[in-house]
Design a protein around this motif. Structure first.
Motif, PDB file in Angstrom:
ATOM      1  N   GLU A   1       7.270  -4.923   0.995  1.00  0.00           N
ATOM      2  CA  GLU A   1       8.706  -4.676   1.106  1.00  0.00           C
ATOM      3  C   GLU A   1       9.060  -3.538   0.162  1.00  0.00           C
ATOM      4  OE1 GLU A   1      13.002  -6.894   0.645  1.00  0.00           O
ATOM      5  OE2 GLU A   1      11.223  -8.086   1.102  1.00  0.00           O
ATOM      6  N   LEU A   2       9.620  -2.465   0.725  1.00  0.00           N
ATOM      7  CA  LEU A   2       9.989  -1.286  -0.047  1.00  0.00           C
ATOM      8  C   LEU A   2      11.338  -1.489  -0.727  1.00  0.00           C
ATOM      9  CD1 LEU A   2       8.905   1.345   2.621  1.00  0.00           C
ATOM     10  CD2 LEU A   2       7.589   0.472   0.676  1.00  0.00           C
TER      11      LEU A   2
ATOM     12  N   PRO B   1       4.038   3.629   0.513  1.00  0.00           N
ATOM     13  CA  PRO B   1       3.509   3.203  -0.776  1.00  0.00           C
ATOM     14  C   PRO B   1       1.980   3.310  -0.863  1.00  0.00           C
ATOM     15  CG  PRO B   1       3.818   1.280   0.577  1.00  0.00           C
ATOM     16  CD  PRO B   1       4.253   2.476   1.396  1.00  0.00           C
ATOM     17  N   PHE B   2       1.350   3.915   0.167  1.00  0.00           N
ATOM     18  CA  PHE B   2      -0.109   3.947   0.226  1.00  0.00           C
ATOM     19  C   PHE B   2      -0.678   5.132  -0.550  1.00  0.00           C
ATOM     20  CE2 PHE B   2       1.512   2.051   4.165  1.00  0.00           C
ATOM     21  CZ  PHE B   2       1.051   0.763   3.968  1.00  0.00           C
ATOM     22  N   CYS B   3      -1.811   4.922  -1.200  1.00  0.00           N
ATOM     23  CA  CYS B   3      -2.475   5.959  -1.972  1.00  0.00           C
ATOM     24  C   CYS B   3      -3.181   6.925  -1.028  1.00  0.00           C
ATOM     25  CB  CYS B   3      -3.493   5.318  -2.913  1.00  0.00           C
ATOM     26  SG  CYS B   3      -4.383   6.511  -3.902  1.00  0.00           S
ATOM     27  N   ASP B   4      -3.020   8.234  -1.302  1.00  0.00           N
ATOM     28  CA  ASP B   4      -3.756   9.244  -0.536  1.00  0.00           C
ATOM     29  C   ASP B   4      -4.660  10.062  -1.460  1.00  0.00           C
ATOM     30  OD1 ASP B   4      -2.048  10.956  -1.850  1.00  0.00           O
ATOM     31  OD2 ASP B   4      -1.092  11.737  -0.053  1.00  0.00           O
ATOM     32  N   THR B   5      -4.947   9.536  -2.634  1.00  0.00           N
ATOM     33  CA  THR B   5      -5.803  10.131  -3.677  1.00  0.00           C
ATOM     34  C   THR B   5      -5.220  11.391  -4.292  1.00  0.00           C
ATOM     35  OG1 THR B   5      -7.251  11.429  -2.210  1.00  0.00           O
ATOM     36  CG2 THR B   5      -7.889   9.141  -2.637  1.00  0.00           C
ATOM     37  N   SER B   6      -3.917  11.611  -4.207  1.00  0.00           N
ATOM     38  CA  SER B   6      -3.288  12.774  -4.829  1.00  0.00           C
ATOM     39  C   SER B   6      -3.379  12.729  -6.349  1.00  0.00           C
ATOM     40  CB  SER B   6      -1.811  12.859  -4.434  1.00  0.00           C
ATOM     41  OG  SER B   6      -1.686  13.149  -3.066  1.00  0.00           O
ATOM     42  N   HIS B   7      -3.670  11.561  -6.917  1.00  0.00           N
ATOM     43  CA  HIS B   7      -3.769  11.425  -8.370  1.00  0.00           C
ATOM     44  C   HIS B   7      -5.025  12.089  -8.924  1.00  0.00           C
ATOM     45  CE1 HIS B   7      -6.151   8.082  -6.783  1.00  0.00           C
ATOM     46  NE2 HIS B   7      -6.887   8.216  -7.874  1.00  0.00           N
TER      47      HIS B   7
ATOM     48  N   GLY C   1      14.371  -2.050   1.341  1.00  0.00           N
ATOM     49  CA  GLY C   1      14.384  -3.228   2.203  1.00  0.00           C
ATOM     50  C   GLY C   1      13.478  -3.136   3.417  1.00  0.00           C
ATOM     51  N   ARG C   2      12.989  -1.918   3.747  1.00  0.00           N
ATOM     52  CA  ARG C   2      12.059  -1.791   4.871  1.00  0.00           C
ATOM     53  C   ARG C   2      10.745  -2.482   4.527  1.00  0.00           C
ATOM     54  NH1 ARG C   2      10.291   3.514   5.759  1.00  0.00           N
ATOM     55  NH2 ARG C   2      10.860   3.917   3.618  1.00  0.00           N
ATOM     56  N   ARG C   3      10.043  -2.911   5.556  1.00  0.00           N
ATOM     57  CA  ARG C   3       8.738  -3.534   5.372  1.00  0.00           C
ATOM     58  C   ARG C   3       7.688  -2.746   6.126  1.00  0.00           C
ATOM     59  NH1 ARG C   3       9.936 -10.004   5.732  1.00  0.00           N
ATOM     60  NH2 ARG C   3      11.527  -9.992   4.123  1.00  0.00           N
ATOM     61  N   VAL C   4       6.547  -2.559   5.484  1.00  0.00           N
ATOM     62  CA  VAL C   4       5.415  -1.911   6.125  1.00  0.00           C
ATOM     63  C   VAL C   4       4.233  -2.865   6.022  1.00  0.00           C
ATOM     64  CG1 VAL C   4       6.185   0.454   5.751  1.00  0.00           C
ATOM     65  CG2 VAL C   4       4.809  -0.662   4.009  1.00  0.00           C
ATOM     66  N   ARG C   5       3.343  -2.778   6.992  1.00  0.00           N
ATOM     67  CA  ARG C   5       2.210  -3.693   7.038  1.00  0.00           C
ATOM     68  C   ARG C   5       0.912  -2.900   7.132  1.00  0.00           C
ATOM     69  NH1 ARG C   5       0.895  -9.024   8.337  1.00  0.00           N
ATOM     70  NH2 ARG C   5      -1.108  -9.173   9.395  1.00  0.00           N
ATOM     71  N   SER C   6      -0.111  -3.422   6.493  1.00  0.00           N
ATOM     72  CA  SER C   6      -1.453  -2.862   6.600  1.00  0.00           C
ATOM     73  C   SER C   6      -2.404  -3.987   6.950  1.00  0.00           C
ATOM     74  CB  SER C   6      -1.888  -2.208   5.290  1.00  0.00           C
ATOM     75  OG  SER C   6      -3.245  -1.818   5.370  1.00  0.00           O
TER      76      SER C   6
END
Length: 70
Positions: free
Chosen positions: A28-29, A54-60, A32-37
């Protein structure tokens, strides 16, 4: 025959990267939106540099370019 107890969701905290969630997850963002994996392991960004929150794309990760022609 008794049912097997459900496995708990496993979350792995990494020192220098994302939070890893093992198994399907619904997030839950803040708005209020919800995303599923449904991936076996989902990497959630903690550095806020991702282009796919909210998913990591290795930009860090520090990216080093190789010199052209070497």
């Amino acid at each position: 025959m008794p049912a097997e107890p459900a496995r708990p969701t496993r979350v792995t905290l990494t020192d220098d990267g994302p939070v890893l969630v093992h198994g399907p997850v619904e997030i839950e963002l803040a708005d209020g939106r919800r995303v599923r994996s449904d991936r076996p392991v989902t990497a959630l960004c903690t550095c806020r540099r991702t282009r796919r929150p909210p998913f990591c794309d290795t930009s860090h990760r520090t990216r080093v370019r190789e010199e052209q022609g070497s």
